[in-house]
Motif scaffolding. Structure first.
Motif, short mmCIF file in Angstrom:
data_model
loop_
_atom_site.label_atom_id
_atom_site.label_comp_id
_atom_site.label_asym_id
_atom_site.label_seq_id
_atom_site.Cartn_x
_atom_site.Cartn_y
_atom_site.Cartn_z
N VAL A 137 0.84 -1.19 0.00
CA VAL A 137 0.00 0.00 0.00
C VAL A 137 0.88 1.25 0.00
O VAL A 137 2.05 1.21 0.40
CB VAL A 137 -0.94 0.03 1.22
N GLN A 138 0.30 2.36 -0.45
CA GLN A 138 1.05 3.60 -0.55
C GLN A 138 0.97 4.37 0.76
O GLN A 138 -0.10 4.56 1.33
CB GLN A 138 0.50 4.47 -1.68
N ILE A 139 2.14 4.86 1.21
CA ILE A 139 2.22 5.69 2.41
C ILE A 139 2.63 7.09 1.99
O ILE A 139 3.64 7.28 1.30
CB ILE A 139 3.24 5.13 3.42
N SER A 140 1.84 8.08 2.39
CA SER A 140 2.08 9.46 2.00
C SER A 140 2.03 10.37 3.22
O SER A 140 1.57 9.98 4.29
CB SER A 140 1.02 9.93 0.99
N ILE A 141 2.51 11.60 3.04
CA ILE A 141 2.44 12.63 4.06
C ILE A 141 1.57 13.75 3.53
O ILE A 141 1.79 14.26 2.43
CB ILE A 141 3.83 13.17 4.43
N ALA A 142 0.57 14.16 4.30
CA ALA A 142 -0.34 15.22 3.88
C ALA A 142 0.41 16.53 3.68
O ALA A 142 1.43 16.79 4.34
CB ALA A 142 -1.44 15.40 4.92
N ASP A 143 -0.09 17.35 2.78
CA ASP A 143 0.54 18.65 2.51
C ASP A 143 0.58 19.48 3.79
O ASP A 143 -0.43 19.66 4.48
CB ASP A 143 -0.28 19.39 1.44
N GLY A 144 1.77 19.95 4.13
CA GLY A 144 1.94 20.80 5.30
C GLY A 144 2.11 20.06 6.61
O GLY A 144 2.28 20.69 7.66
N TYR B 81 4.42 4.07 -7.09
CA TYR B 81 4.69 5.16 -6.15
C TYR B 81 6.01 4.93 -5.43
O TYR B 81 6.63 3.87 -5.52
CB TYR B 81 3.57 5.29 -5.12
N ALA B 82 6.42 5.99 -4.73
CA ALA B 82 7.65 5.94 -3.93
C ALA B 82 7.41 5.19 -2.63
O ALA B 82 6.27 4.85 -2.29
CB ALA B 82 8.12 7.36 -3.64
N GLY B 83 8.50 4.98 -1.88
CA GLY B 83 8.33 4.38 -0.56
C GLY B 83 7.52 5.28 0.36
O GLY B 83 6.62 4.83 1.07
N LEU B 84 7.83 6.57 0.31
CA LEU B 84 7.10 7.57 1.09
C LEU B 84 6.92 8.79 0.20
O LEU B 84 7.90 9.35 -0.30
CB LEU B 84 7.87 7.92 2.37
N THR B 85 5.68 9.21 -0.01
CA THR B 85 5.36 10.29 -0.93
C THR B 85 4.89 11.52 -0.17
O THR B 85 3.93 11.44 0.61
CB THR B 85 4.25 9.85 -1.91
#
Length: 197
Positions: free
Chosen positions: A26-33, A54-58
């Motif tokens: 699954v994709q792990i991301s960080i919310a804007d800001g 996707y990247a490892g962490l986006t």
């Protein structure tokens, strides 16, 4: 958030703490800001998954990562799709990384992307490292920190003002800076180090 319990894509919100070993593709991301804490977070550490686009962490936009965990809980992140970096910083945005010299992050591509920055044919934004013990490795033609491989890939400014940094580029690429393309027309912004690094 224990990564081992996630079965769907997850966007980390402000001051979430990511820990544990991701057990699903699954994709792990960080919310804007958002500012997110990594405390023994392992995302595709063994390069097990290669089908996620996707990247490892986006980073969804501007983001801050705080490294914690010390020697007991190091953090490891590796890209999924081979065109993406370990940690992706989108163009026009800035990733800031904080931590002490005893807080560890090992980050790498799964093919042709940078360790931290952009991917194969994918430009990236600004990278600011203020601390942490970071080992970043780029894939083929990609920088450890900065641009990925491919033509006309643009990387923003890179400022490293603290920490212990080991950055290794893939074949033909620098450790910190831009990647390599057939036409050698990729570029990187201003690169700054201070004597605390």
């Amino acid at each position: 958030v224990n990564l081992s319990t996630l079965s769907t894509n997850h966007v980390a919100q402000d001051y979430e703490v990511l820990t544990g070993t991701l057990a699903s593709n699954v994709q792990i991301s960080i919310a804007d800001g958002a500012t997110v804490v990594l405390n023994g977070a392992n995302i595709n550490a063994n390069g097990t998954w290669t089908t996620g686009n996707y990247a490892g962490l986006t980073c969804k936009g501007n983001a801050t990562i705080i490294l914690t965990g010390g020697t007991s809980y190091p953090n490891t992140i590796k890209g999924f799709d081979n065109s993406y970096p370990g940690i992706y910083v989108p163009s026009g945005n800035t990733l800031t990384i904080l931590g002490t010299n005893n807080d560890f992050l090992t980050v790498s591509s799964n093919g042709f992307g940078a360790g931290i920055g952009g991917g194969n044919g994918i430009s990236c934004g600004n990278i600011v490292i203020k601390g942490g013990n970071i080992n970043a490795t780029g894939g083929t033609n990609a920088a450890g920190i900065g641009g990925g491989g491919g033509n006309s890939v643009v990387c923003g400014d890179i400022a490293i003002t603290g920490g212990i940094i080991e950055a290794t580029g893939g074949s033909g690429a620098v450790g910190i800076g831009c990647g390599v393309g057939v036409d050698n027309n990729s570029s990187c912004g201003k690169i700054t180090f201070t004597n605390t690094v």
